[in-house]
Design a protein around this motif. Structure first.
Motif, short mmCIF file in Angstrom:
data_model
loop_
_atom_site.label_atom_id
_atom_site.label_comp_id
_atom_site.label_asym_id
_atom_site.label_seq_id
_atom_site.Cartn_x
_atom_site.Cartn_y
_atom_site.Cartn_z
N VAL A 176 0.86 -1.18 0.00
CA VAL A 176 0.00 0.00 0.00
C VAL A 176 0.89 1.24 0.00
O VAL A 176 1.85 1.33 0.77
CB VAL A 176 -0.93 0.02 1.22
CG1 VAL A 176 -1.75 1.32 1.25
CG2 VAL A 176 -1.87 -1.18 1.18
N PHE A 177 0.59 2.18 -0.88
CA PHE A 177 1.33 3.43 -0.95
C PHE A 177 0.42 4.51 -1.52
O PHE A 177 -0.74 4.25 -1.86
CB PHE A 177 2.61 3.27 -1.78
CG PHE A 177 2.36 2.90 -3.22
CD1 PHE A 177 2.38 3.86 -4.22
CD2 PHE A 177 2.10 1.58 -3.57
CE1 PHE A 177 2.14 3.52 -5.54
CE2 PHE A 177 1.86 1.23 -4.89
CZ PHE A 177 1.87 2.20 -5.88
N TYR A 178 0.97 5.71 -1.66
CA TYR A 178 0.14 6.87 -2.01
C TYR A 178 0.84 7.71 -3.06
O TYR A 178 2.07 7.75 -3.14
CB TYR A 178 -0.13 7.71 -0.75
CG TYR A 178 -0.68 6.90 0.38
CD1 TYR A 178 -2.06 6.78 0.58
CD2 TYR A 178 0.17 6.20 1.24
CE1 TYR A 178 -2.56 5.99 1.61
CE2 TYR A 178 -0.33 5.40 2.26
CZ TYR A 178 -1.69 5.30 2.44
OH TYR A 178 -2.19 4.52 3.44
N THR A 179 0.03 8.40 -3.88
CA THR A 179 0.57 9.42 -4.78
C THR A 179 -0.13 10.74 -4.48
O THR A 179 -1.34 10.78 -4.26
CB THR A 179 0.38 9.04 -6.26
OG1 THR A 179 -1.00 8.72 -6.53
CG2 THR A 179 1.27 7.87 -6.64
N LEU A 180 0.67 11.80 -4.46
CA LEU A 180 0.16 13.14 -4.15
C LEU A 180 0.25 14.00 -5.41
O LEU A 180 1.27 13.99 -6.11
CB LEU A 180 0.98 13.75 -3.02
CG LEU A 180 0.59 15.16 -2.54
CD1 LEU A 180 0.94 15.33 -1.06
CD2 LEU A 180 1.29 16.27 -3.34
N PHE A 210 4.29 16.05 -8.11
CA PHE A 210 3.90 14.64 -8.04
C PHE A 210 4.85 13.92 -7.09
O PHE A 210 6.07 14.01 -7.23
CB PHE A 210 3.96 14.01 -9.44
CG PHE A 210 3.61 12.55 -9.47
CD1 PHE A 210 2.33 12.13 -9.14
CD2 PHE A 210 4.56 11.61 -9.83
CE1 PHE A 210 2.01 10.78 -9.18
CE2 PHE A 210 4.25 10.27 -9.87
CZ PHE A 210 2.97 9.84 -9.54
N GLN A 211 4.29 13.20 -6.14
CA GLN A 211 5.10 12.59 -5.10
C GLN A 211 4.56 11.21 -4.74
O GLN A 211 3.35 11.00 -4.69
CB GLN A 211 5.11 13.49 -3.85
CG GLN A 211 6.08 13.08 -2.77
CD GLN A 211 6.27 14.21 -1.75
OE1 GLN A 211 6.09 15.39 -2.08
NE2 GLN A 211 6.63 13.86 -0.55
N VAL A 212 5.47 10.28 -4.51
CA VAL A 212 5.13 8.94 -4.06
C VAL A 212 5.44 8.86 -2.56
O VAL A 212 6.51 9.29 -2.13
CB VAL A 212 5.91 7.87 -4.83
CG1 VAL A 212 5.57 6.47 -4.30
CG2 VAL A 212 5.64 7.95 -6.32
#
Length: 227
Positions: A140-144, A186-188
């Motif tokens: 599980v991870f996120y992108t901003l 854009f960030q992970v």
């Protein structure tokens, strides 16, 4: 590489800007403290800085200028949110910026659901921001997605699902995006902790090792090749 970094690298055909802009229309942009030409520009003046970006793109016959991961910048000195009397100066950029015209559609990098969103309206902040939650092989991870338009947040709901490549919003202009020349931050993010609609995109040198580990290079996903 960590397991997540390997999974990001193995994922193909990831876009956050429409395919109508081809890979040969991307050009790297150095906004670091070592950019002597930039030092001569008025980076504290939004209009002047936007003209600098537009001239750079025009001169190089390009549509998108990109870069900035793990880059030390002077760009943030104009805003008190990056330095106060109790904390170290935050000047290390830990996302990837894509400088392009306001109104450009922004796409979901991968299948994901809306984790949170917020208008971070302070000078120098993200402005309208969307964070998506993803899962690949139980990771599980996120992108901003920062510096969007206000319209991007209208009718948005927590948990709303977006397919990979689906438009999630559009880029905002300086009047709403934290007073920057239009661009996507854009960030992970691996572990987002308790953050909602926001996560540091700039850190201090002291905290850089933590953030580089928690925020892998977004170009592992995007695979933008230097021209």
């Amino acid at each position: 590489m960590t397991l997540l970094e390997k999974l990001l690298y193995q994922t193909q055909d990831v876009k956050v800007i429409p395919d109508s802009i081809t890979s040969n229309q991307y050009i790297p942009l150095d906004l670091s403290v070592s950019n002597i030409q930039l030092a001569e520009e008025s980076i504290g003046n939004t209009v002047a800085f936007e003209k600098y970006i537009e001239h750079y793109l025009s001169t190089n016959n390009s549509k998108v200028a990109y870069g900035g991961y793990n880059e030390e910048r002077n760009l943030y000195k104009r805003s008190i949110i990056f330095k106060d009397d109790t904390t170290a100066e935050r000047n290390m950029h830990i996302g990837l910026d894509l400088w392009i015209k306001a109104g450009t559609p922004i796409l979901a990098a991968l299948d994901g659901k809306v984790h949170s969103f917020k208008n971070n309206a302070d000078l120098g902040d993200y402005g309208p921001t969307i964070i998506l939650e993803h899962e690949i092989e139980n990771q599980v991870f996120y992108t901003l997605y920062g510096h969007l338009s206000l319209e991007s947040l209208e009718d948005l709901k927590i948990g709303a699902f977006f397919k990979k490549g689906q438009a999630i919003g559009t880029l905002g202009d300086a009047s709403v995006n934290g007073d920057y020349s239009p661009h996507l931050h854009f960030q992970v993010i691996k572990n987002i902790a308790n953050n909602l609609g926001d996560y540091p995109g700039v850190c201090s040198k002291k905290d850089l090792p933590f953030y580089l580990e928690n925020c892998p290079d977004p170009n592992l996903l995007l695979k933008i090749k230097r021209q």
